[in-house]
Enzyme design. Structure first.
Site, PDB file in Angstrom:
ATOM      1  N   ARG A  53     -32.616  21.136  51.609  1.00 54.41           N
ATOM      2  CA  ARG A  53     -31.489  21.959  52.071  1.00 54.41           C
ATOM      3  C   ARG A  53     -31.770  23.446  51.883  1.00 54.41           C
ATOM      4  O   ARG A  53     -31.325  24.261  52.696  1.00 54.41           O
ATOM      5  CB  ARG A  53     -30.208  21.577  51.329  1.00 54.41           C
ATOM      6  N   LYS A  65     -20.328  -0.296  56.527  1.00 53.59           N
ATOM      7  CA  LYS A  65     -19.010  -0.773  56.970  1.00 53.59           C
ATOM      8  C   LYS A  65     -18.656  -0.391  58.396  1.00 53.59           C
ATOM      9  O   LYS A  65     -18.894   0.734  58.817  1.00 53.59           O
ATOM     10  CB  LYS A  65     -17.940  -0.171  56.057  1.00 53.59           C
ATOM     11  N   GLY A 120     -26.159  10.618  55.969  1.00 55.99           N
ATOM     12  CA  GLY A 120     -26.898  10.895  54.732  1.00 55.99           C
ATOM     13  C   GLY A 120     -27.947   9.849  54.414  1.00 55.99           C
ATOM     14  O   GLY A 120     -29.117  10.167  54.155  1.00 55.99           O
ATOM     15  N   GLY A 164     -21.622  13.682  56.292  1.00 60.48           N
ATOM     16  CA  GLY A 164     -20.258  13.578  56.820  1.00 60.48           C
ATOM     17  C   GLY A 164     -20.033  14.473  58.022  1.00 60.48           C
ATOM     18  O   GLY A 164     -19.363  14.093  58.982  1.00 60.48           O
TER      19      GLY A 164
HETATM   20  P1  ADP Z   1     -25.147   6.821  56.569  1.00 62.76           P
HETATM   21  O1  ADP Z   1     -25.044   7.513  55.221  1.00 62.76           O
HETATM   22  O2  ADP Z   1     -26.479   7.050  57.216  1.00 62.76           O
HETATM   23  O3  ADP Z   1     -23.982   7.139  57.466  1.00 62.76           O
HETATM   24  P2  ADP Z   1     -23.899   4.418  55.567  1.00 62.76           P
HETATM   25  O4  ADP Z   1     -23.414   5.192  54.379  1.00 62.76           O
HETATM   26  O5  ADP Z   1     -22.915   3.967  56.553  1.00 62.76           O
HETATM   27  O6  ADP Z   1     -25.084   5.234  56.287  1.00 62.76           O
HETATM   28  O7  ADP Z   1     -24.610   3.088  55.064  1.00 62.76           O
HETATM   29  C1  ADP Z   1     -25.729   3.094  54.244  1.00 62.76           C
HETATM   30  C2  ADP Z   1     -25.712   1.946  53.282  1.00 62.76           C
HETATM   31  O8  ADP Z   1     -25.515   0.708  53.928  1.00 62.76           O
HETATM   32  C3  ADP Z   1     -27.037   1.835  52.564  1.00 62.76           C
HETATM   33  O9  ADP Z   1     -26.829   2.076  51.194  1.00 62.76           O
HETATM   34  C4  ADP Z   1     -27.493   0.423  52.831  1.00 62.76           C
HETATM   35  O10 ADP Z   1     -28.088  -0.196  51.726  1.00 62.76           O
HETATM   36  C5  ADP Z   1     -26.203  -0.274  53.198  1.00 62.76           C
HETATM   37  N1  ADP Z   1     -26.461  -1.498  53.972  1.00 62.76           N
HETATM   38  C6  ADP Z   1     -26.983  -1.585  55.196  1.00 62.76           C
HETATM   39  N2  ADP Z   1     -27.113  -2.867  55.580  1.00 62.76           N
HETATM   40  C7  ADP Z   1     -26.678  -3.621  54.554  1.00 62.76           C
HETATM   41  C8  ADP Z   1     -26.555  -5.034  54.327  1.00 62.76           C
HETATM   42  N3  ADP Z   1     -26.929  -5.915  55.253  1.00 62.76           N
HETATM   43  N4  ADP Z   1     -26.027  -5.437  53.156  1.00 62.76           N
HETATM   44  C9  ADP Z   1     -25.652  -4.543  52.225  1.00 62.76           C
HETATM   45  N5  ADP Z   1     -25.755  -3.203  52.373  1.00 62.76           N
HETATM   46  C10 ADP Z   1     -26.252  -2.747  53.529  1.00 62.76           C
HETATM   47 MG    MG Z   2     -23.842   7.080  53.512  1.00 59.81          MG
END
Ligand code: ADP
Ligand code: MG
Length: 397
Positions: A38, A202, A355, A378
């Site tokens: 960053r 999620k 992130g 975010g």
């Molecule tokens: P980002 O930060 O890129 O927006 P998210 O915060 O939505 O991504 O999701 C990231 C998390 O989702 C990671 O910590 C990853 O381990 C978890 N994850 C992805 N697939 C699975 C799964 N099948 N079971 C449990 N956790 C998962």
């Molecule tokens: Mg995340």
């Protein structure tokens, strides 16, 4: 979105230029910066201002100090000041506060081409409240306000938005400009075919992103834990996989909408599973859309990766948010690193937001192979949801 002016449109010589940067960097136990990405991302803007004889005042937050006395030590920007001085090969003075007489004097003593970093802005709770008095105090230090903190552009705080109206001139930094250009291109004029890859923990976190992209993308590839909610919504067995029971109806609506709009909506056709989400658990590849009762899905399977890879390679625009599996543990990382590699092999406009997704690309060593990896977790998601980010809105007009 209207075009925003960058700092190279202004005459900066001799002026006090306040640059809102994002120095919210991770620190180790000894208080050393463990990842300076960053800080490095803000350097083009800082270096430009210095080269053009500005008196540079930097402001940032770090962490979430709660006003406890020990927080002053824990959340000081001193490690960031040290790292920035190393990168710039130049002295960086750290002020002991962000407003007040001491800071005013430090700004008065600041010469052209010199840098003063204000102490953590969130040591004042007024920062996050976007308090007008605090915004005016910050603005009184400067002639020009430059926002280059994309990571906090979705927050209307005193330094990220509020102070804009109290300065004579304002402009975007080069980092924010790059973020707006790439994320904006994905949303408003993507070259087709446009493929979006969405994963992560999620469905509920990503509903607005999915809905906005349904109107823009030609194909949406779903991975990560949210895939199981969609599979379940189609009455498939998913064993012990994570399912958001209260989002099944919504998942069905999204599937219907995709069909009605003619958007190809792809779900995993095979899975990497285990009995529990542990590195030591036995890795089982399930060559089916459904998952047996004793197992949980932890990554997309090899067939799915192959399908997604083909879609990525055929696309002219690819946007990716959300890991394809529990990539933090090696047995479940192949899907995530596989799509990262496919994007790296693509000639199209490849953009990564989120992130954890950005962390995965970093870990795969593929950042330089992407057209853009967003520095805002975010903020990039809110942007892709189609929302107006306050820190960017104030730069318009
Ligand atoms: P980002 O930060 O890129 O927006 P998210 O915060 O939505 O991504 O999701 C990231 C998390 O989702 C990671 O910590 C990853 O381990 C978890 N994850 C992805 N697939 C699975 C799964 N099948 N079971 C449990 N956790 C998962
Ligand atoms: Mg995340």
């Amino acid at each position: 979105m209207a075009d925003i002016k960058t700092l190279d449109a202004l005459d900066l010589a001799g002026k006090r230029v306040f640059i809102r940067v994002d120095f919210n960097v991770p620190l180790d136990e000894q208080g050393r910066v463990t990842d300076d990405a960053r800080i490095r991302a803000a350097v083009p803007t800082i270096a430009y201002a210095l080269d053009h004889r500005a008196k540079v005042i930097l402001g940032s937050h770090l962490g979430r100090p709660k006003g406890k006395p020990e927080d002053r030590q824990k959340y000081t920007l001193e490690p960031a000041a040290t790292r920035l001085a190393e990168i710039l090969k130049k002295d960086v003075t750290l002020a002991d506060d962000s407003i007040g007489d001491g800071v005013k004097k430090a700004v008065k003593d600041l010469g052209e081409g010199e840098v003063l970093l204000l102490e953590n802005l969130r040591f004042h709770p007024e920062e996050e409240k976007n308090d007008e008095g605090y915004a005016r105090e910050l603005a009184s230090l400067a002639d020009v306000w430059v926002n280059d903190a994309f990571g906090t552009a979705h927050r209307a705080h005193a330094s990220t938005a509020g102070m804009a109206k109290f300065v004579k001139e304002k402009a975007a930094g080069f980092l924010i400009k790059k973020e707006v250009d790439f994320l904006g291109r994905v949303l408003t004029r993507p070259a087709h075919p446009f493929v979006a890859l969405l994963g992560g923990a999620k469905v509920s976190d990503k509903i607005k992103v999915i809905e906005n992209l349904l109107g823009k993308a030609d194909c949406i590839c779903i991975g990560g834990a949210m895939a199981y909610t969609f599979l379940r919504a189609q009455e498939l067995e998913v064993g012990k996989s994570r399912v958001e029971e209260d989002k099944l109806e919504l998942a069905r609506q999204i599937l219907d909408k995709a069909r009605a709009r003619g958007v190809e909506f792809l779900l995993p056709v095979d899975h990497v599973c285990a009995e529990e989400p542990k590195e030591t658990a036995k890795r089982v590849v399930v060559n089916d859309r459904a998952i047996p009762p004793a197992l949980m899905g932890l990554d997309i399977g090899p067939k799915t990766l192959d399908v997604y890879r083909q879609r990525i390679l055929a696309a002219k625009t690819v946007f990716w948010n959300g890991p394809m599996g529990l990539f933090e543990q090696k047995p479940w990382a192949e899907g995530t690193f596989g799509v990262a590699r496919a994007m790296a092999d693509s000639d199209g406009v490849t953009v990564v937001g989120g992130g954890d997704s950005a962390a995965a690309v970093e870990e795969a060593g593929l950042v330089a192979k992407m057209k853009h990896v967003s520095t805002g977790g975010g903020a990039s998601l809110e942007f892709i949801e189609g929302r107006v980010l306050p820190g960017i809105q104030v730069l318009e007009g």
